[in-house]
Write a protein that holds these residues in place. Structure first.
Motif, PDB file in Angstrom:
ATOM      1  N   LEU A   1       0.878  -1.159   0.000  1.00  0.00           N
ATOM      2  CA  LEU A   1       0.000   0.000   0.000  1.00  0.00           C
ATOM      3  C   LEU A   1       0.923   1.218   0.000  1.00  0.00           C
ATOM      4  N   GLN A   2       0.881   1.991  -1.069  1.00  0.00           N
ATOM      5  CA  GLN A   2       1.696   3.199  -1.122  1.00  0.00           C
ATOM      6  C   GLN A   2       1.330   4.092   0.060  1.00  0.00           C
ATOM      7  N   THR A   3       2.187   5.027   0.392  1.00  0.00           N
ATOM      8  CA  THR A   3       1.897   5.940   1.490  1.00  0.00           C
ATOM      9  C   THR A   3       0.600   6.685   1.198  1.00  0.00           C
ATOM     10  N   LEU A   4      -0.340   6.536   2.133  1.00  0.00           N
ATOM     11  CA  LEU A   4      -1.652   7.179   2.007  1.00  0.00           C
ATOM     12  C   LEU A   4      -1.957   7.955   3.278  1.00  0.00           C
ATOM     13  N   LYS A   5      -2.903   8.870   3.164  1.00  0.00           N
ATOM     14  CA  LYS A   5      -3.371   9.629   4.328  1.00  0.00           C
ATOM     15  C   LYS A   5      -4.563   8.901   4.932  1.00  0.00           C
ATOM     16  N   TYR A   6      -4.542   8.733   6.254  1.00  0.00           N
ATOM     17  CA  TYR A   6      -5.643   8.108   6.972  1.00  0.00           C
ATOM     18  C   TYR A   6      -6.187   9.101   7.991  1.00  0.00           C
ATOM     19  N   ARG A   7      -7.499   9.086   8.161  1.00  0.00           N
ATOM     20  CA  ARG A   7      -8.153   9.989   9.110  1.00  0.00           C
ATOM     21  C   ARG A   7      -7.792   9.616  10.539  1.00  0.00           C
ATOM     22  N   VAL A   8      -7.497  10.616  11.345  1.00  0.00           N
ATOM     23  CA  VAL A   8      -7.276  10.430  12.774  1.00  0.00           C
ATOM     24  C   VAL A   8      -8.539  10.936  13.471  1.00  0.00           C
ATOM     25  N   VAL A   9      -9.086  10.110  14.368  1.00  0.00           N
ATOM     26  CA  VAL A   9     -10.310  10.497  15.068  1.00  0.00           C
ATOM     27  C   VAL A   9     -10.128  10.388  16.584  1.00  0.00           C
ATOM     28  N   ARG A  10     -10.909  11.168  17.312  1.00  0.00           N
ATOM     29  CA  ARG A  10     -10.923  11.143  18.771  1.00  0.00           C
ATOM     30  C   ARG A  10     -11.873  10.036  19.240  1.00  0.00           C
ATOM     31  N   GLU A  11     -12.043   9.907  20.565  1.00  0.00           N
ATOM     32  CA  GLU A  11     -12.946   8.886  21.107  1.00  0.00           C
ATOM     33  C   GLU A  11     -14.370   9.051  20.581  1.00  0.00           C
TER      34      GLU A  11
ATOM     35  N   GLU B   1      -4.763  13.952  10.174  1.00  0.00           N
ATOM     36  CA  GLU B   1      -4.490  12.804   9.311  1.00  0.00           C
ATOM     37  C   GLU B   1      -3.067  12.320   9.552  1.00  0.00           C
ATOM     38  N   ILE B   2      -2.852  11.048   9.223  1.00  0.00           N
ATOM     39  CA  ILE B   2      -1.534  10.438   9.400  1.00  0.00           C
ATOM     40  C   ILE B   2      -1.165   9.730   8.099  1.00  0.00           C
ATOM     41  N   ASP B   3       0.086   9.876   7.681  1.00  0.00           N
ATOM     42  CA  ASP B   3       0.571   9.265   6.437  1.00  0.00           C
ATOM     43  C   ASP B   3       1.328   7.984   6.766  1.00  0.00           C
ATOM     44  N   VAL B   4       0.850   6.879   6.175  1.00  0.00           N
ATOM     45  CA  VAL B   4       1.417   5.561   6.464  1.00  0.00           C
ATOM     46  C   VAL B   4       1.481   4.747   5.176  1.00  0.00           C
ATOM     47  N   GLY B   5       2.579   3.997   4.992  1.00  0.00           N
ATOM     48  CA  GLY B   5       2.703   3.038   3.908  1.00  0.00           C
ATOM     49  C   GLY B   5       2.884   1.656   4.516  1.00  0.00           C
ATOM     50  N   ILE B   6       2.391   0.616   3.840  1.00  0.00           N
ATOM     51  CA  ILE B   6       2.477  -0.740   4.389  1.00  0.00           C
ATOM     52  C   ILE B   6       2.901  -1.705   3.292  1.00  0.00           C
ATOM     53  N   THR B   7       3.876  -2.563   3.617  1.00  0.00           N
ATOM     54  CA  THR B   7       4.307  -3.613   2.700  1.00  0.00           C
ATOM     55  C   THR B   7       4.192  -4.953   3.415  1.00  0.00           C
ATOM     56  N   PHE B   8       3.600  -5.927   2.740  1.00  0.00           N
ATOM     57  CA  PHE B   8       3.514  -7.276   3.292  1.00  0.00           C
ATOM     58  C   PHE B   8       4.324  -8.224   2.419  1.00  0.00           C
ATOM     59  N   THR B   9       5.159  -9.035   3.055  1.00  0.00           N
ATOM     60  CA  THR B   9       5.968 -10.025   2.347  1.00  0.00           C
ATOM     61  C   THR B   9       5.715 -11.398   2.953  1.00  0.00           C
ATOM     62  N   ARG B  10       5.296 -12.342   2.114  1.00  0.00           N
ATOM     63  CA  ARG B  10       5.073 -13.712   2.575  1.00  0.00           C
ATOM     64  C   ARG B  10       6.417 -14.385   2.789  1.00  0.00           C
ATOM     65  N   LYS B  11       6.526 -15.148   3.859  1.00  0.00           N
ATOM     66  CA  LYS B  11       7.740 -15.917   4.105  1.00  0.00           C
ATOM     67  C   LYS B  11       7.698 -17.134   3.188  1.00  0.00           C
ATOM     68  N   VAL B  12       8.753 -17.345   2.434  1.00  0.00           N
ATOM     69  CA  VAL B  12       8.804 -18.438   1.463  1.00  0.00           C
ATOM     70  C   VAL B  12       8.861 -19.777   2.201  1.00  0.00           C
ATOM     71  N   GLU B  13       8.057 -20.720   1.723  1.00  0.00           N
ATOM     72  CA  GLU B  13       7.946 -22.027   2.394  1.00  0.00           C
ATOM     73  C   GLU B  13       9.287 -22.738   2.527  1.00  0.00           C
ATOM     74  N   GLU B  14      10.176 -22.585   1.519  1.00  0.00           N
ATOM     75  CA  GLU B  14      11.458 -23.291   1.572  1.00  0.00           C
ATOM     76  C   GLU B  14      12.283 -22.895   2.785  1.00  0.00           C
ATOM     77  N   GLU B  15      11.992 -21.719   3.347  1.00  0.00           N
ATOM     78  CA  GLU B  15      12.743 -21.281   4.525  1.00  0.00           C
ATOM     79  C   GLU B  15      12.457 -22.156   5.724  1.00  0.00           C
ATOM     80  N   PHE B  16      11.365 -22.940   5.670  1.00  0.00           N
ATOM     81  CA  PHE B  16      11.022 -23.816   6.782  1.00  0.00           C
ATOM     82  C   PHE B  16      11.771 -25.149   6.714  1.00  0.00           C
ATOM     83  N   VAL B  17      12.299 -25.512   5.548  1.00  0.00           N
ATOM     84  CA  VAL B  17      12.943 -26.805   5.371  1.00  0.00           C
ATOM     85  C   VAL B  17      14.127 -26.920   6.329  1.00  0.00           C
ATOM     86  N   GLY B  18      14.161 -28.020   7.040  1.00  0.00           N
ATOM     87  CA  GLY B  18      15.275 -28.264   7.955  1.00  0.00           C
ATOM     88  C   GLY B  18      15.030 -27.716   9.346  1.00  0.00           C
ATOM     89  N   GLU B  19      13.996 -26.932   9.521  1.00  0.00           N
ATOM     90  CA  GLU B  19      13.683 -26.443  10.858  1.00  0.00           C
ATOM     91  C   GLU B  19      12.975 -27.541  11.632  1.00  0.00           C
TER      92      GLU B  19
END
Length: 154
Positions: free
Chosen positions: A109-119, A126-144
Protein backbone atom coordinates in the motif's frame (compact mmCIF):
# COMPACT_ATOMS: atom_id res chain seq x y z
CA UNK A 1 -1.87 -20.90 7.46
CA UNK A 2 1.05 -18.94 6.07
CA UNK A 3 3.42 -16.54 7.78
CA UNK A 4 4.79 -13.25 6.60
CA UNK A 5 6.03 -9.86 7.68
CA UNK A 6 4.24 -6.55 7.52
CA UNK A 7 6.44 -3.47 7.34
CA UNK A 8 4.75 -0.26 8.44
CA UNK A 9 6.30 3.00 7.21
CA UNK A 10 5.21 5.76 9.60
CA UNK A 11 5.82 9.02 7.74
CA UNK A 12 4.10 12.02 9.32
CA UNK A 13 0.87 13.48 10.66
CA UNK A 14 -0.84 16.77 9.90
CA UNK A 15 -3.43 18.94 11.62
CA UNK A 16 -3.59 16.90 14.83
CA UNK A 17 -5.76 17.94 17.75
CA UNK A 18 -3.52 19.94 20.12
CA UNK A 19 -3.67 18.54 23.65
CA UNK A 20 -1.20 21.06 25.11
CA UNK A 21 -2.45 24.40 26.42
CA UNK A 22 1.05 25.87 26.47
CA UNK A 23 3.85 25.12 24.05
CA UNK A 24 3.90 22.43 21.40
CA UNK A 25 2.93 18.78 21.69
CA UNK A 26 5.54 16.02 21.68
CA UNK A 27 3.65 13.34 19.72
CA UNK A 28 4.51 9.66 19.31
CA UNK A 29 2.59 6.71 17.88
CA UNK A 30 1.73 3.34 19.39
CA UNK A 31 1.26 0.91 16.49
CA UNK A 32 -0.70 -2.22 17.38
CA UNK A 33 -1.38 -5.36 15.38
CA UNK A 34 -2.88 -8.50 16.97
CA UNK A 35 -1.20 -8.28 20.37
CA UNK A 36 2.06 -6.85 19.02
CA UNK A 37 2.87 -3.24 19.84
CA UNK A 38 5.62 -0.94 18.59
CA UNK A 39 6.32 2.62 19.64
CA UNK A 40 7.69 5.42 17.49
CA UNK A 41 10.17 7.96 18.70
CA UNK A 42 8.82 11.14 20.28
CA UNK A 43 8.65 14.04 17.79
CA UNK A 44 9.83 16.55 20.37
CA UNK A 45 8.32 20.00 20.00
CA UNK A 46 6.87 19.24 16.55
CA UNK A 47 3.33 20.03 17.65
CA UNK A 48 0.36 19.26 15.39
CA UNK A 49 2.45 18.43 12.27
CA UNK A 50 5.04 15.85 13.40
CA UNK A 51 7.41 13.91 11.11
CA UNK A 52 8.78 10.47 12.05
CA UNK A 53 9.96 8.62 8.92
CA UNK A 54 10.34 5.32 10.79
CA UNK A 55 9.74 1.67 9.86
CA UNK A 56 8.30 -1.08 12.05
CA UNK A 57 8.01 -4.84 11.43
CA UNK A 58 5.15 -7.08 12.52
CA UNK A 59 4.87 -10.87 12.25
CA UNK A 60 1.68 -11.88 10.44
CA UNK A 61 -0.21 -15.17 10.20
CA UNK A 62 -2.79 -15.42 7.44
CA UNK A 63 -5.48 -16.53 7.47
CA UNK A 64 -6.18 -16.43 11.19
CA UNK A 65 -9.08 -17.87 13.14
CA UNK A 66 -10.59 -14.60 14.34
CA UNK A 67 -10.25 -12.52 11.14
CA UNK A 68 -9.06 -9.38 12.95
CA UNK A 69 -6.78 -7.76 10.40
CA UNK A 70 -6.54 -4.21 11.63
CA UNK A 71 -3.56 -2.02 12.30
CA UNK A 72 -4.26 0.54 15.02
CA UNK A 73 -2.21 3.73 15.21
CA UNK A 74 -2.73 5.56 18.51
CA UNK A 75 -1.22 9.02 18.55
CA UNK A 76 -0.14 10.14 22.00
CA UNK A 77 1.36 13.35 23.40
CA UNK A 78 4.34 12.76 25.69
CA UNK A 79 3.97 14.70 28.92
CA UNK A 80 6.67 15.09 31.54
CA UNK A 81 4.70 15.76 34.71
CA UNK A 82 1.44 13.93 33.96
CA UNK A 83 0.26 10.88 32.08
CA UNK A 84 0.56 11.05 28.29
CA UNK A 85 -2.47 12.45 26.47
CA UNK A 86 -4.44 10.53 23.85
CA UNK A 87 -4.52 12.68 20.70
CA UNK A 88 -6.46 10.39 18.37
CA UNK A 89 -6.19 7.18 16.39
CA UNK A 90 -6.41 5.74 12.90
CA UNK A 91 -7.41 2.19 12.01
CA UNK A 92 -6.18 0.56 8.82
CA UNK A 93 -7.81 -2.67 7.67
CA UNK A 94 -5.15 -4.84 6.03
CA UNK A 95 -6.96 -8.09 5.13
CA UNK A 96 -7.00 -7.36 1.37
CA UNK A 97 -3.29 -6.43 1.47
CA UNK A 98 -2.45 -9.72 3.24
CA UNK A 99 -4.58 -11.80 0.86
CA UNK A 100 -2.91 -10.21 -2.17
CA UNK A 101 0.53 -10.73 -0.61
CA UNK A 102 -0.22 -14.40 0.00
CA UNK A 103 -1.14 -14.82 -3.67
CA UNK A 104 1.72 -12.76 -5.12
CA UNK A 105 4.43 -13.17 -2.48
CA UNK A 106 4.42 -9.44 -1.80
CA UNK A 107 1.94 -6.58 -1.73
CA UNK A 108 2.22 -2.90 -0.99
CA UNK A 109 0.00 0.00 0.00
CA UNK A 110 1.70 3.20 -1.12
CA UNK A 111 1.90 5.94 1.49
CA UNK A 112 -1.65 7.18 2.01
CA UNK A 113 -3.37 9.63 4.33
CA UNK A 114 -5.64 8.11 6.97
CA UNK A 115 -8.15 9.99 9.11
CA UNK A 116 -7.28 10.43 12.77
CA UNK A 117 -10.31 10.50 15.07
CA UNK A 118 -10.92 11.14 18.77
CA UNK A 119 -12.95 8.89 21.11
CA UNK A 120 -16.18 10.54 19.92
CA UNK A 121 -15.21 9.79 16.28
CA UNK A 122 -14.65 13.49 15.51
CA UNK A 123 -11.96 14.24 12.90
CA UNK A 124 -8.70 15.52 14.37
CA UNK A 125 -6.11 15.34 11.60
CA UNK A 126 -4.49 12.80 9.31
CA UNK A 127 -1.53 10.44 9.40
CA UNK A 128 0.57 9.27 6.44
CA UNK A 129 1.42 5.56 6.46
CA UNK A 130 2.70 3.04 3.91
CA UNK A 131 2.48 -0.74 4.39
CA UNK A 132 4.31 -3.61 2.70
CA UNK A 133 3.51 -7.28 3.29
CA UNK A 134 5.97 -10.02 2.35
CA UNK A 135 5.07 -13.71 2.57
CA UNK A 136 7.74 -15.92 4.10
CA UNK A 137 8.80 -18.44 1.46
CA UNK A 138 7.95 -22.03 2.39
CA UNK A 139 11.46 -23.29 1.57
CA UNK A 140 12.74 -21.28 4.52
CA UNK A 141 11.02 -23.82 6.78
CA UNK A 142 12.94 -26.80 5.37
CA UNK A 143 15.28 -28.26 7.96
CA UNK A 144 13.68 -26.44 10.86
CA UNK A 145 12.32 -28.39 13.76
CA UNK A 146 8.58 -28.75 13.37
CA UNK A 147 6.79 -29.76 16.53
CA UNK A 148 9.86 -31.53 17.86
CA UNK A 149 10.37 -33.52 14.63
CA UNK A 150 12.83 -32.80 11.88
CA UNK A 151 11.20 -32.47 8.48
CA UNK A 152 12.35 -35.33 6.26
CA UNK A 153 14.02 -34.64 2.92
CA UNK A 154 13.01 -37.41 0.49
Amino acid sequence: MAIGFMEVQLVKAKGLYNTDNFGKMDPYVLIQYRGQEKRSSVAKGQGINPVWNEKFMFRVEYPSLDNRYKLILKIMDKDTFSSDDFVGQAIIYVEDLLAQGMDNGRSKLQTLKYRVVRENQSYCGEIDVGITFTRKVEEEFVGEDIGGWKESHY
